[in-house]
Design a protein around this motif. Structure first.
Motif, mmCIF file in Angstrom:
data_model
loop_
_atom_site.group_PDB
_atom_site.id
_atom_site.type_symbol
_atom_site.label_atom_id
_atom_site.label_comp_id
_atom_site.label_asym_id
_atom_site.label_seq_id
_atom_site.Cartn_x
_atom_site.Cartn_y
_atom_site.Cartn_z
ATOM 1 N N ILE A 1 0.838 -1.206 0.000
ATOM 2 C CA ILE A 1 0.000 0.000 0.000
ATOM 3 C C ILE A 1 0.866 1.246 0.000
ATOM 4 N N ARG A 2 1.873 1.270 0.866
ATOM 5 C CA ARG A 2 2.698 2.468 0.983
ATOM 6 C C ARG A 2 3.578 2.681 -0.247
ATOM 7 N N GLN A 3 4.022 1.600 -0.873
ATOM 8 C CA GLN A 3 4.831 1.761 -2.082
ATOM 9 C C GLN A 3 4.015 2.339 -3.231
ATOM 10 N N VAL A 4 2.789 1.856 -3.388
ATOM 11 C CA VAL A 4 1.926 2.407 -4.439
ATOM 12 C C VAL A 4 1.635 3.882 -4.157
ATOM 13 N N LEU A 5 1.353 4.203 -2.915
ATOM 14 C CA LEU A 5 1.102 5.600 -2.544
ATOM 15 C C LEU A 5 2.319 6.472 -2.837
ATOM 16 N N ALA A 6 3.508 5.949 -2.548
ATOM 17 C CA ALA A 6 4.734 6.717 -2.791
ATOM 18 C C ALA A 6 4.885 7.032 -4.277
ATOM 19 N N VAL B 1 -6.668 5.603 -3.680
ATOM 20 C CA VAL B 1 -5.553 4.725 -4.041
ATOM 21 C C VAL B 1 -5.409 3.602 -3.017
ATOM 22 N N ALA B 2 -5.512 3.949 -1.724
ATOM 23 C CA ALA B 2 -5.423 2.923 -0.683
ATOM 24 C C ALA B 2 -6.544 1.903 -0.836
ATOM 25 N N THR B 3 -7.745 2.384 -1.159
ATOM 26 C CA THR B 3 -8.872 1.477 -1.378
ATOM 27 C C THR B 3 -8.567 0.515 -2.518
ATOM 28 N N ASP B 4 -7.977 1.020 -3.596
ATOM 29 C CA ASP B 4 -7.650 0.153 -4.718
ATOM 30 C C ASP B 4 -6.648 -0.930 -4.305
ATOM 31 N N CYS B 5 -5.687 -0.572 -3.486
ATOM 32 C CA CYS B 5 -4.701 -1.558 -3.036
ATOM 33 C C CYS B 5 -5.346 -2.655 -2.195
ATOM 34 N N VAL B 6 -6.421 -2.314 -1.468
ATOM 35 C CA VAL B 6 -7.119 -3.292 -0.628
ATOM 36 C C VAL B 6 -7.977 -4.226 -1.481
ATOM 37 N N VAL B 7 -8.692 -3.665 -2.440
ATOM 38 C CA VAL B 7 -9.617 -4.480 -3.231
ATOM 39 C C VAL B 7 -8.936 -5.149 -4.422
ATOM 40 N N SER B 8 -7.769 -4.655 -4.795
ATOM 41 C CA SER B 8 -7.024 -5.222 -5.924
ATOM 42 C C SER B 8 -5.571 -5.423 -5.503
ATOM 43 N N PRO B 9 -5.338 -6.328 -4.548
ATOM 44 C CA PRO B 9 -3.998 -6.528 -3.996
ATOM 45 C C PRO B 9 -3.145 -7.396 -4.925
ATOM 46 N N GLN C 1 6.341 10.805 -8.832
ATOM 47 C CA GLN C 1 6.557 9.976 -10.015
ATOM 48 C C GLN C 1 8.031 9.792 -10.366
ATOM 49 N N SER C 2 8.919 10.572 -9.775
ATOM 50 C CA SER C 2 10.350 10.365 -10.019
ATOM 51 C C SER C 2 10.822 9.028 -9.459
ATOM 52 N N LEU C 3 10.042 8.455 -8.536
ATOM 53 C CA LEU C 3 10.428 7.179 -7.925
ATOM 54 C C LEU C 3 10.232 6.005 -8.874
ATOM 55 N N PHE C 4 9.564 6.215 -9.998
ATOM 56 C CA PHE C 4 9.415 5.122 -10.963
ATOM 57 C C PHE C 4 10.774 4.629 -11.474
ATOM 58 N N ASP C 5 11.778 5.471 -11.402
ATOM 59 C CA ASP C 5 13.114 5.085 -11.866
ATOM 60 C C ASP C 5 13.886 4.289 -10.821
ATOM 61 N N SER C 6 13.348 4.207 -9.610
ATOM 62 C CA SER C 6 14.066 3.528 -8.529
ATOM 63 C C SER C 6 13.915 2.018 -8.629
ATOM 64 N N LYS D 1 4.858 -0.734 -9.639
ATOM 65 C CA LYS D 1 4.938 0.304 -10.676
ATOM 66 C C LYS D 1 3.765 0.198 -11.644
ATOM 67 N N SER D 2 3.395 -1.026 -11.982
ATOM 68 C CA SER D 2 2.263 -1.211 -12.903
ATOM 69 C C SER D 2 0.966 -0.706 -12.281
ATOM 70 N N LYS D 3 0.778 -1.033 -11.009
ATOM 71 C CA LYS D 3 -0.424 -0.555 -10.301
ATOM 72 C C LYS D 3 -0.458 0.965 -10.261
ATOM 73 N N ALA D 4 0.658 1.577 -9.868
ATOM 74 C CA ALA D 4 0.703 3.034 -9.747
ATOM 75 C C ALA D 4 0.486 3.696 -11.103
ATOM 76 N N ARG D 5 1.085 3.136 -12.169
ATOM 77 C CA ARG D 5 0.918 3.726 -13.496
ATOM 78 C C ARG D 5 -0.536 3.636 -13.948
ATOM 79 N N LEU D 6 -1.183 2.485 -13.702
ATOM 80 C CA LEU D 6 -2.590 2.321 -14.078
ATOM 81 C C LEU D 6 -3.460 3.369 -13.389
#
Length: 484
Positions: free
Chosen positions: A72-77, A344-352, A82-87, A95-100
Motif C-alpha cells: 500500500i505504501r509503495q503504491v502511494l509513494a 488509491v489505498a482502497t484500490d490496493c485493498v480491493v485489488s492486492p 513519479q520520479s520514484l518510478f526510476d528507482s 509500478k504497474s499498479k501506480a501507473r494504471l
C-alpha cells in the motif's frame, strides 16, 4: 451566557441545536483529559505513577504500533512522487499498479479532482473484489468511493432524511453502538430508535427485540433505516448466516432500508465464525428479498491495513431507484470528490497482489501476521478480563474491541452518582487518572439501564497490551477494595 454573546451573530442559543446534541464518545471529554495528561507528562509538569498514556479508546491501528502494509505504501509513494518510478527499490507490479491509477487520474496526477463517485477504474476493482468475495455479480455503477466509511454512511443517511406525514425519519441503531450513528442522527435531526443486543447470548441480535423497538417507535417517528454492524463494534460479535436471514426478513416486513456496516469483514478470529455479507445473503434468499435496498460499507481504516488517516472507503448501494441514485450522485458532486490518496489505498485493498506477482509473498506475510496477532490479542484480553473478579467479557469473535461488563460495588455506584456521573464514566476517569489507561465508558455507546461496561481496543502491540492489562488489573483490584 458570556459577556460577548450580544455582540455575536452566532451564539449557543441561536446556533444549530442539533450540533449541541451531537456527541462522539471515542473523542469525548475523557480523551481530552488523556491528551492533557500526556502533554503534562511530556513537559514534566506533573509526576504520575505511570510514564505515559495508553490510548485504547479508538480503533487507530498505526497509532498503537501496527506497521503499514508495504505494498500500500509503495503504491502511494509512486503515485505521489513519479520520479520514484526510476528507482529499482520498487517492484514491477507496484509500478504497474501506480501507473494504471495515474493513467486514470485527470492529468495523470493525484493532485487533480476525480469523478465525484471516485475514479472509475477503482470502482470497477471494488466491484470485482465484491464478486470474488461473494460469488455473485457486482455493478461498479452501484459503488461510490468515500473518505472512510463514515462519509459514505452520512451521504446515504442524507438521502433518507425527509419528513413523511409529519413524522421525522427514524434510524434503528444497535445498543451498544458505534457513536458515528447516534452523532449523525443527531446532526441531521433524525430520530434514533435503539434496539438492544443480547449480552447473555454473546451480543446476539433478536428479531423480537427489533420488533419491540420499531413498534414502539412508530408513534413518534417514521422508521426508515435499520443499521447492522457486523462484525460488531463495540461488542465484537460475528452474526451467523441464519441470524442475518432473520434480520433481512424483518427489514422486508417493516419496509426498512438496510445499512450493513461491514468495515471489520477481515477481522474474524473465533473458531466457527465466518463473515457473511448482507448482499450475498439477501441475493441468495431470492425474490422478494433480493430486490431490497441495501447500502453496505467498507473502509481502509480497519481490517489488516489500519490506514485510518488516509480516509479511504466505499459503499455499495444496490436496488436504488434510478432517480434516487441520480440525486445521490448530485449530492456527492457538491463534495467534489473523496481524497485521492484514500482512493488509491482502497484500490490496493480491493485489488492486492495476486499469486505470481512480485509483491504477493510479502503482502500475504504481512497481512497474515497482523490478523494472527490480532486474534491472539482478542483471546488474551477476554481471558484476562474474565479472570478478574467483577468482570464478565464475551469472547471477542471479531472486530478490534472488547466490551466487558463491570459488576461494581454499590458504594462505587453511589460515589459515581454523587458526582453526577454514570458509574461506567466514573470508573473510566479513575482508571485514566491512576494508570494512564484511556478507555471509553459504556455510557458512550449505550447500555442496558443498570449495567455498566467499557470499550477497550485490542490494538496495542503485544508488549503494550500486556502492560495495559497489568495496569488495569492492579487498578481494578484496588478499586474493588476501596469501594467494598
Amino acid at each position: 451566557m458570556n459577556s460577548y454573546s450580544t455582540d455575536r451573530v452566532l451564539t449557543l442559543e441561536n446556533m444549530n441545536q442539533a450540533v449541541i446534541k451531537l456527541e462522539y464518545a471515542v473523542r469525548g471529554p475523557l480523551v481530552l483529559r488523556a491528551q492533557q495528561i500526556q502533554k503534562e507528562l511530556n513537559e514534566k509538569k506533573v509526576t504520575k505513577p505511570f510514564k505515559d498514556v495508553i490510548r485504547a479508546n479508538i480503533g487507530d491501528c498505526h497509532a498503537m504500533g501496527q506497521k503499514p502494509i508495504t505494498f500500500i505504501r509503495q503504491v502511494l509513494a509512486l503515485v505521489t512522487d513519479q520520479s520514484l518510478f526510476d528507482s529499482p527499490a520498487y517492484p514491477n507490479d507496484v509500478k504497474s499498479k501506480a501507473r494504471l491509477l495515474l493513467d486514470n487520474c485527470n492529468g495523470s496526477s493525484i493532485g487533480s479532482y476525480t469523478d465525484s463517485a471516485g475514479i472509475e477504474i477503482i470502482r470497477k476493482h471494488v466491484a470485482q473484489y465484491i464478486e470474488r468475495r461473494d460469488g455473485i455479480p457486482s455493478n461498479y455503477e452501484d459503488i461510490i468511493l468515500s473518505a472512510g466509511a463514515s462519509n459514505g454512511i452520512k451521504a446515504v443517511l442524507q438521502l433518507i432524511n425527509s419528513v413523511v406525514n409529519g413524522k421525522k425519519p427514524g434510524v434503528m441503531i444497535p445498543i451498544p453502538q458505534y457513536p458515528l450513528y447516534s452523532a449523525s442522527v443527531a446532526e441531521y435531526s433524525m430520530v434514533p430508535i435503539n434496539y438492544y443486543l443480547d449480552e447473555s447470548r454473546n451480543w446476539g441480535l433478536s428479531v423480537s427485540e427489533l420488533q419491540r423497538a420499531v413498534s414502539e417507535a412508530r408513534e413518534k417517528c417514521n422508521p426508515r433505516i435499520l443499521v447492522i454492524i457486523n462484525p460488531g463494534n463495540p461488542t465484537g460479535q460475528v452474526l451467523s448466516r441464519e441470524n442475518i436471514e432473520e434480520v433481512i426478513k424483518f427489514a422486508y416486513r417493516e419496509k426498512l432500508f438496510l445499512f450493513a456496516d461491514e468495515v471489520y469483514q477481515d477481522n474474524v478470529y473465533a473458531d466457527g465464525c465466518k463473515f457473511h455479507s448482507f448482499k450475498k445473503v439477501l441475493t441468495e434468499m431470492g425474490s422478494p428479498y433480493s430486490k431490497m435496498e441495501l447500502a453496505s460499507f467498507m473502509s481502509c481504516s480497519k481490517g489488516y491495513m489500519g490506514e485510518c488517516g488516509l480516509r479511504g472507503g466505499y459503499a455499495e448501494i444496490i436496488n436504488l431507484d434510478p432517480q434516487v441514485k441520480a440525486m445521490l450522485l448530485k449530492l456527492l458532486s457538491a463534495m467534489l470528490c473523496p481524497t485521492v490518496h484514500g482512493q488509491v489505498a482502497t484500490d490496493c485493498v480491493v485489488s492486492p497482489p495476486m499469486p505470481g506477482d512480485e509483491s504477493y509473498e510479502l503482502f500475504e506475510q504481512e497481512k497474515s501476521a497482523v490478523l494472527s496477532s490480532l486474534a491472539e490479542r482478542a483471546k488474551l484480553v477476554a481471558d484476562k478480563l474474565n479472570s478478574l473478579p467483577g468482570f464478565t467479557c464475551n469472547p471477542v469473535q471479531g472486530a478490534m474491541y472488547a466490551f466487558p461488563r463491570l459488576h461494581l460495588p454499590e458504594k462505587a455506584i453511589e460515589a459515581a452518582k454523587s458526582r453526577g456521573m454514570c458509574p461506567s464514566t466514573f470508573y473510566a476517569f479513575e482508571l485514566l487518572e491512576k494508570t494512564g489507561v484511556c478507555i471509553v465508558p459504556g455510557a458512550g455507546f449505550g447500555q442496558v439501564p443498570g449495567t455498566y461496561h467499557f470499550r477497550t481496543t485490542i490494538l496495542p502491540q503485544p508488549p503494550l497490551m500486556k502492560e495495559l492489562l497489568d495496569r488495569l488489573e492492579k487498578f481494578h483490584l484496588d478499586f474493588l477494595e476501596e469501594y467494598k
